[in-house]
Design a protein around this motif. Structure first.
Motif, PDB file in Angstrom:
ATOM      1  N   GLU A 197     105.230  13.123 120.383  1.00 53.87           N
ATOM      2  CA  GLU A 197     106.412  13.204 121.241  1.00 53.87           C
ATOM      3  C   GLU A 197     107.694  12.966 120.450  1.00 53.87           C
ATOM      4  O   GLU A 197     108.714  13.621 120.690  1.00 53.87           O
ATOM      5  CB  GLU A 197     106.297  12.189 122.377  1.00 53.87           C
ATOM      6  CG  GLU A 197     105.255  12.560 123.413  1.00 53.87           C
ATOM      7  CD  GLU A 197     104.995  11.435 124.406  1.00 53.87           C
ATOM      8  OE1 GLU A 197     105.693  10.395 124.314  1.00 53.87           O
ATOM      9  OE2 GLU A 197     104.102  11.582 125.263  1.00 53.87           O
ATOM     10  N   GLU A 198     107.651  12.035 119.486  1.00 56.39           N
ATOM     11  CA  GLU A 198     108.828  11.769 118.658  1.00 56.39           C
ATOM     12  C   GLU A 198     109.153  12.970 117.774  1.00 56.39           C
ATOM     13  O   GLU A 198     110.325  13.301 117.554  1.00 56.39           O
ATOM     14  CB  GLU A 198     108.599  10.525 117.794  1.00 56.39           C
ATOM     15  CG  GLU A 198     108.599   9.220 118.560  1.00 56.39           C
ATOM     16  CD  GLU A 198     109.930   8.933 119.231  1.00 56.39           C
ATOM     17  OE1 GLU A 198     110.986   9.131 118.609  1.00 56.39           O
ATOM     18  OE2 GLU A 198     109.912   8.519 120.410  1.00 56.39           O
ATOM     19  N   LEU A 199     108.130  13.634 117.256  1.00 54.58           N
ATOM     20  CA  LEU A 199     108.357  14.832 116.441  1.00 54.58           C
ATOM     21  C   LEU A 199     108.993  15.934 117.290  1.00 54.58           C
ATOM     22  O   LEU A 199     109.906  16.639 116.835  1.00 54.58           O
ATOM     23  CB  LEU A 199     107.040  15.311 115.831  1.00 54.58           C
ATOM     24  CG  LEU A 199     106.477  14.454 114.694  1.00 54.58           C
ATOM     25  CD1 LEU A 199     105.035  14.841 114.386  1.00 54.58           C
ATOM     26  CD2 LEU A 199     107.327  14.590 113.434  1.00 54.58           C
ATOM     27  N   TRP A 200     108.515  16.076 118.516  1.00 57.69           N
ATOM     28  CA  TRP A 200     109.096  17.093 119.388  1.00 57.69           C
ATOM     29  C   TRP A 200     110.529  16.728 119.762  1.00 57.69           C
ATOM     30  O   TRP A 200     111.383  17.604 119.925  1.00 57.69           O
ATOM     31  CB  TRP A 200     108.240  17.272 120.646  1.00 57.69           C
ATOM     32  CG  TRP A 200     108.778  18.319 121.563  1.00 57.69           C
ATOM     33  CD1 TRP A 200     109.352  18.151 122.784  1.00 57.69           C
ATOM     34  CD2 TRP A 200     108.845  19.730 121.298  1.00 57.69           C
ATOM     35  NE1 TRP A 200     109.750  19.349 123.315  1.00 57.69           N
ATOM     36  CE2 TRP A 200     109.453  20.351 122.414  1.00 57.69           C
ATOM     37  CE3 TRP A 200     108.425  20.522 120.233  1.00 57.69           C
ATOM     38  CZ2 TRP A 200     109.663  21.710 122.490  1.00 57.69           C
ATOM     39  CZ3 TRP A 200     108.640  21.898 120.305  1.00 57.69           C
ATOM     40  CH2 TRP A 200     109.253  22.471 121.412  1.00 57.69           C
ATOM     41  N   LYS A 201     110.811  15.441 119.873  1.00 58.11           N
ATOM     42  CA  LYS A 201     112.173  15.000 120.177  1.00 58.11           C
ATOM     43  C   LYS A 201     113.141  15.424 119.060  1.00 58.11           C
ATOM     44  O   LYS A 201     114.297  15.756 119.317  1.00 58.11           O
ATOM     45  CB  LYS A 201     112.211  13.488 120.353  1.00 58.11           C
ATOM     46  CG  LYS A 201     113.534  12.961 120.889  1.00 58.11           C
ATOM     47  CD  LYS A 201     113.533  11.449 120.969  1.00 58.11           C
ATOM     48  CE  LYS A 201     112.578  10.948 122.020  1.00 58.11           C
ATOM     49  NZ  LYS A 201     112.653   9.461 122.146  1.00 58.11           N
ATOM     50  N   VAL A 202     112.646  15.418 117.820  1.00 54.81           N
ATOM     51  CA  VAL A 202     113.452  15.901 116.694  1.00 54.81           C
ATOM     52  C   VAL A 202     113.868  17.344 116.937  1.00 54.81           C
ATOM     53  O   VAL A 202     115.028  17.728 116.749  1.00 54.81           O
ATOM     54  CB  VAL A 202     112.655  15.798 115.375  1.00 54.81           C
ATOM     55  CG1 VAL A 202     113.389  16.505 114.246  1.00 54.81           C
ATOM     56  CG2 VAL A 202     112.411  14.343 115.006  1.00 54.81           C
TER      57      VAL A 202
END
Length: 271
Positions: A197-202
């Motif tokens: 989810e954090e990678l997608w937030k990037v």
């Protein structure tokens, strides 16, 4: 041989030279992005300190002069806690602290705390180390922290590839805002829903103001993730994985922009 100390004189010219942003809007956007992108790295105290430095960095954009005692009083924390929070922010590259001296008597005065632009943390190009950075022990400590992040990222990825053990796949609990194509790819290497989810937030932060379809963004995100994996395997990560991924995503977006502009100019007969 003893290293020569670096002295910065507290003056209007010095503060202007330390300023890292041209406009308040740039500063606001940078702080917002830091809090979103590094939410897993920043505790509540770090966020409170960053917000306070942000509010007191208007006269010389990005530069504040608050003493640690003042910061502590304003957010209700001890001086020691504030020192630790500032050290953490500096290790992440979000701020940089400069010792200042008065021109009148050359005695130490309040440090200048400078919020750094996004390129300092998420930029993909390695910058040359300056003589000042060599002589500054804070920077030296920061470099050691970057090496530690690099080793941890490589170890984590290799362990996930080798020891793919799931007791009920945690990635099944990944937010439905993350497209399945990206989740399926990332879950081959990371078994944490939070990491995916954090990678997608990037990706969402990098493309929030761009006019691309959801499918185009997803394909770009997957291409960027593959490059991230290659960078980790080659031991080229200088900071955390999110910082590296930010740089890769923006490089690919730049390539897409220039390719589209080239095609448009070709159609118009400009080239």
């Amino acid at each position: 041989m003893r290293k020569k100390a670096i002295t910065l004189i507290a003056s209007e010219e010095t503060y202007k030279n330390l300023s890292t942003f041209e406009t308040i809007d740039q500063l606001n956007e940078t702080v917002r992005t830091y809090k979103e992108m590094l939410s897993t790295e920043l505790n509540k105290t770090c966020v409170a300190v960053l917000d306070l430095l942000h509010r007191y960095s208007a006269k010389y954009t990005g530069v504040s002069f608050l003493r640690k005692n003042q910061i502590g009083e304003l957010i209700g924390k001890s001086r020691r806690t504030i020192i630790r929070a500032c050290k953490k922010l500096e290790e992440l590259g979000i701020i940089r602290q400069y010792e200042m001296k008065r021109n009148s008597d050359m005695q130490q005065t309040s440090n200048a705390i400078v919020i750094q632009p996004l390129e300092e943390v998420f930029g993909s190009n390695h910058q040359n180390v300056t003589q000042e950075e060599i002589e500054n022990p804070i920077v030296s400590s920061s470099k050691k922290m970057e090496m530690s992040h690099q080793e941890n990222n490589l170890y984590s990825l290799k362990q996930n590839i080798i020891n793919k053990r799931y007791n009920g796949d945690e990635t099944e609990f990944t937010s439905n805002r993350v497209p399945k194509k990206f989740k399926d790819l990332a879950s081959n290497f990371y078994d944490s829903a939070n990491t995916i989810e954090e990678l997608w937030k990037v990706v969402k932060c990098a493309t929030s103001k761009l006019d691309y379809t959801f499918s185009e963004i997803t394909d770009m995100a997957c291409d960027s993730f593959r490059q991230l994996v290659r960078q980790i395997k080659k031991n080229r990560i200088r900071k955390n994985i999110y910082a590296c991924y930010w740089g890769i995503v923006n490089n690919i977006l730049d390539q897409m922009f220039y390719e589209e502009r080239y095609e448009l100019e070709k159609e118009l007969g400009v080239i």
